[in-house]
Scaffold this active site. Sequence first.
Site, mmCIF file in Angstrom:
data_model
loop_
_atom_site.group_PDB
_atom_site.id
_atom_site.type_symbol
_atom_site.label_atom_id
_atom_site.label_comp_id
_atom_site.label_asym_id
_atom_site.label_seq_id
_atom_site.Cartn_x
_atom_site.Cartn_y
_atom_site.Cartn_z
ATOM 1 N N TYR A 42 -82.276 -6.304 -20.277
ATOM 2 C CA TYR A 42 -82.264 -6.743 -18.877
ATOM 3 C C TYR A 42 -83.513 -7.598 -18.665
ATOM 4 C CZ TYR A 42 -81.149 -6.213 -13.938
ATOM 5 O OH TYR A 42 -80.825 -6.451 -12.635
ATOM 6 N N LYS A 97 -52.002 -1.659 -22.714
ATOM 7 C CA LYS A 97 -52.128 -2.875 -23.532
ATOM 8 C C LYS A 97 -53.569 -3.007 -24.024
ATOM 9 C CE LYS A 97 -47.922 -4.637 -23.008
ATOM 10 N NZ LYS A 97 -46.988 -5.113 -23.998
ATOM 11 N N ALA A 198 -32.521 -13.582 -18.116
ATOM 12 C CA ALA A 198 -33.046 -14.949 -18.169
ATOM 13 C C ALA A 198 -34.403 -15.034 -17.502
ATOM 14 C CB ALA A 198 -32.059 -15.892 -17.489
HETATM 15 N N1 NDP Z 1 -39.385 -5.124 -26.330
HETATM 16 C C1 NDP Z 1 -40.336 -5.903 -25.870
HETATM 17 O O1 NDP Z 1 -41.320 -6.185 -26.563
HETATM 18 C C2 NDP Z 1 -40.287 -6.440 -24.495
HETATM 19 C C3 NDP Z 1 -39.307 -6.074 -23.646
HETATM 20 N N2 NDP Z 1 -39.259 -6.590 -22.389
HETATM 21 C C4 NDP Z 1 -38.228 -6.090 -21.516
HETATM 22 O O2 NDP Z 1 -37.396 -7.137 -21.077
HETATM 23 C C5 NDP Z 1 -36.985 -6.901 -19.745
HETATM 24 C C6 NDP Z 1 -37.258 -8.120 -18.889
HETATM 25 O O3 NDP Z 1 -38.649 -8.344 -18.806
HETATM 26 P P1 NDP Z 1 -39.193 -9.714 -18.200
HETATM 27 O O4 NDP Z 1 -38.517 -10.855 -18.852
HETATM 28 O O5 NDP Z 1 -40.657 -9.611 -18.264
HETATM 29 O O6 NDP Z 1 -38.714 -9.594 -16.674
HETATM 30 P P2 NDP Z 1 -38.295 -10.713 -15.612
HETATM 31 O O7 NDP Z 1 -38.356 -10.057 -14.308
HETATM 32 O O8 NDP Z 1 -39.072 -11.948 -15.831
HETATM 33 O O9 NDP Z 1 -36.783 -11.048 -15.961
HETATM 34 C C7 NDP Z 1 -35.750 -10.148 -15.839
HETATM 35 C C8 NDP Z 1 -34.442 -10.868 -16.108
HETATM 36 O O10 NDP Z 1 -33.450 -9.882 -16.341
HETATM 37 C C9 NDP Z 1 -32.332 -10.217 -15.560
HETATM 38 N N3 NDP Z 1 -31.589 -9.010 -15.245
HETATM 39 C C10 NDP Z 1 -31.937 -7.949 -14.519
HETATM 40 N N4 NDP Z 1 -30.942 -7.058 -14.480
HETATM 41 C C11 NDP Z 1 -29.919 -7.580 -15.183
HETATM 42 C C12 NDP Z 1 -28.622 -7.156 -15.486
HETATM 43 N N5 NDP Z 1 -28.151 -5.984 -15.095
HETATM 44 N N6 NDP Z 1 -27.842 -7.962 -16.242
HETATM 45 C C13 NDP Z 1 -28.293 -9.153 -16.642
HETATM 46 N N7 NDP Z 1 -29.520 -9.618 -16.397
HETATM 47 C C14 NDP Z 1 -30.322 -8.837 -15.656
HETATM 48 C C15 NDP Z 1 -32.863 -10.898 -14.337
HETATM 49 O O11 NDP Z 1 -31.845 -11.673 -13.773
HETATM 50 P P3 NDP Z 1 -32.016 -12.580 -12.466
HETATM 51 O O12 NDP Z 1 -32.764 -13.807 -12.965
HETATM 52 O O13 NDP Z 1 -30.622 -12.893 -12.064
HETATM 53 O O14 NDP Z 1 -32.801 -11.790 -11.489
HETATM 54 C C16 NDP Z 1 -33.984 -11.719 -14.946
HETATM 55 O O15 NDP Z 1 -33.488 -12.931 -15.425
HETATM 56 C C17 NDP Z 1 -37.692 -5.622 -19.319
HETATM 57 O O16 NDP Z 1 -36.838 -4.529 -19.528
HETATM 58 C C18 NDP Z 1 -38.841 -5.509 -20.256
HETATM 59 O O17 NDP Z 1 -39.236 -4.180 -20.469
HETATM 60 C C19 NDP Z 1 -40.144 -7.530 -21.950
HETATM 61 C C20 NDP Z 1 -41.161 -7.914 -22.761
HETATM 62 C C21 NDP Z 1 -41.341 -7.362 -24.091
HETATM 63 C C1 PYR Z 2 -43.283 -4.303 -24.074
HETATM 64 C C2 PYR Z 2 -43.499 -5.032 -22.844
HETATM 65 O O1 PYR Z 2 -44.445 -5.787 -22.714
HETATM 66 C C3 PYR Z 2 -42.584 -4.844 -21.727
HETATM 67 O O2 PYR Z 2 -41.608 -4.132 -21.885
HETATM 68 O O3 PYR Z 2 -42.849 -5.425 -20.663
HETATM 69 MG MG MG Z 3 -44.745 -6.503 -20.715
#
Ligand code: NDP
Ligand code: PYR
Ligand code: MG
Length: 752
Positions: A42, A97, A198
Amino acid sequence: MTRKNRITSEEALAFHLEPTPGKFEISATVPMTTQRDLSLAYSPGVAVPCEAIAANPETAYDYTNKGNLVAVISNGTAVLGLGNLGALASKPVMEGKAVLFKRFADVNSIDIELDTEDTEAFINACKLMGPTFGGINLEDIKAPECFIIEQRLKEEMDIPVFHDDQHGTAVICAAGLINALHLSGKKIEDVRIVLNGAGAAGIACLELLKSMGARHDNCIMCDTKGVIYQGRTEGMNQWKSAHAANTELRSLEEAMKGADVFLGVSVKGAVTPDMVASMADNPVIFAMANPDPEITPEEAHEVRMDAIVATGRSDYPNQVNNVLGFPYLFRGALDIHARAINDEMKIACAHALAQLAREDVPDEVALAYGKALTFGRDYIIPTPFDPRLIHRIPPAVAKAGMDTGAARRPIIDMDAYELGLKSRMDPTASILRGINARARANQARMIFAEGDDPKVLRAAVMYQRAGLGKALVVGREDDVRAKLEASGMEDAVRELEVVNAANTQHLETYKDFLYGRLQRKGFDRKDIHRLASRDRHVYAALMLAHGHGDGLVTGATRKSAHVLERLNHVFEANAEAGAAGITALLHKGRIVFIADTLVHEWPDENDLANIAESGARVARHLGLEPRVAFVSFSTFGYPVSERAEKMHLAPEVLDRRGVDFEYEGEMTVDVALNAASQANYPFSRLTGPANILVVPARHSASISVKLMQEMAGATVIGPILTGLDKSIQICSSTSTANDILNMAILAACKVG
Ligand SMILES: NC(=O)C1=CN([C@@H]2O[C@H](COP(=O)(O)OP(=O)(O)OC[C@H]3O[C@@H](n4cnc5c(N)ncnc54)[C@H](OP(=O)(O)O)[C@@H]3O)[C@@H](O)[C@H]2O)C=CC1
Ligand SMILES: CC(=O)C(=O)O
Ligand SMILES: [Mg+2]
């Protein structure tokens, strides 16, 4: 395929509550004890690096922790697959994380939760924090805002900004898909891919796969409204439009017919068995939604035995989760003081991961998973605990960064870099994982003697639910039930077996056995009845002695001397019979055993030699090659002292016994543990720092262990009771439920 590591909500909450709320703390790396330390750390000393950095900003990487510090930043708008839980509720994931960064790649990381859904405010906050960090990991921010935020921050900041849910997921998905397609004999250019979700993860996954050869016309992306087709207007944005397909298909169900690959980054249960049944031969299904996948592997395999299935979870084979990516991507990026993590670095990471999964798996990984892993349908991607990840993935990332001009400071000597990466990881972690796996394989019936203690009950429940074996709890049924209910574990009542003198058929046998042992030691039949039916330590020991359990854990409610005395009614858990206590100290990636910490008050040289042999046995059991030092306040005869004499003689006893491990003595602790001090004694027979310290007496053992625990914050495991023909472990009254579980695991492995 069964899930072995079932966890309950109570366990998850307890894990986050104990030993202190949350999952990490911050500790100093410099001494902060003297006036001089204060003057350097410090004012006034700190002014010097401040001025140096002002004159040359690059030196911030030398004089501050910037170069190894990553911020995990979220606003909680897409927490896992749980939706918009808000900034505060996302904190457990972000702390998680941060500890994954530390555990897997030795990257220091801190979570920051920003309470805003305003894109500009978010961008501004991150930008203002730029000087603090070597990199920014954006997490769980919903689409489409996440695309705008990341893009702007990448343009406006001079450190890597990386949205993990986009690119971390895309990299691991790509690595897994390279291998899954290899196994199913298909090519990425030919396969029909359906991606559900998406959002952040979905858009990035499809973008990366297209850049690796997947054809736009073969890819269908779906969201909550179904297929994203050209001309659709509802629920669209520019990022979705880029992937809109020229198709008549409108629903996920229609899209899945004949598809080769399904990628799910949406929500739990979005896919039905019928949809899976309609896919092409050898379908690849990555159901990556967390915490629950779009379809479980059991459900998918029930309708399609030929499917290769992956999820985002750690309790199924094939975990496609960004934990395999972000720690190593940032490690590689930080080590070249990167300005960014670019596409080439991501693709290098995907290929390095895919390649690693095809190679022979080291024994320690197989041990941790309790089964051999070989490249195939149930092993398409390395497991998170693979110790090769740390020295194989970051060099690939760093090299790609250097080749593409992202490095501020290129690495000159790659071999030395890889060696340095190896030494970053804590070897004690693999030892702990190894004993867990062995315990699971042994499926021991573990007797928990103190069923009236809530911590013990929690440990017993964890033992059973972790699939380690059967937990037998000594206690009264109504009391155990009440305590489980009070701890919020009412559903465990039916799972645990409660044992006691009132519900056993063996009480008379136990009493006869005990009378046989104690009748000439002043105990009459009445005393025996009292001991056998009322003392839980004695009752538990009697069960063990009669084979009505395979191991015993006790000592969490009473002092160890009391417990030991009770156990001695049933066993010979004493110095004369060769029992000893070995305590493992885990600190800064090192493991050192101290012995005897439990049984011998003042051992002579023969006892000390026995203790050394017990210590060596325990070390070998845990997979370590023993190196014993007999420690004292003198080294090899100087200063001369009567009290050090026995430490000098103990090695001679081992000479006569011709034991098959390294030992030396007597010596001070610094000579035992420090290679440089050891070098002053070239005649020493130790080939490296000792890992077993045999101490002169029980007081020195207790002082050393407690000093390390209190002053250094060392993790203490034990004392591990050795030298008995049955497996008994004694906890301490300060043990947490987790400590008690560890002792049960040691007992199950018969480490003593
Ligand atoms: N295994 C891994 O390492 C990871 C897994 N994930 C998982 O992926 C998922 C999405 O995360 P993320 O992309 O960050 O979230 P977002 O909120 O950015 O996106 C979610 C998307 O899922 C769509 N969605 C939600 N419900 C449904 C459904 N019933 N049928 C079809 N599409 C659907 C939404 O549609 P709409 O656009 O129409 O709202 C949207 O496009 C989570 O479950 C997360 O845990 C994410 C990161 C890492
Ligand atoms: C693993 C991850 O980052 C998530 O499901 O959002
Ligand atoms: Mg995540």
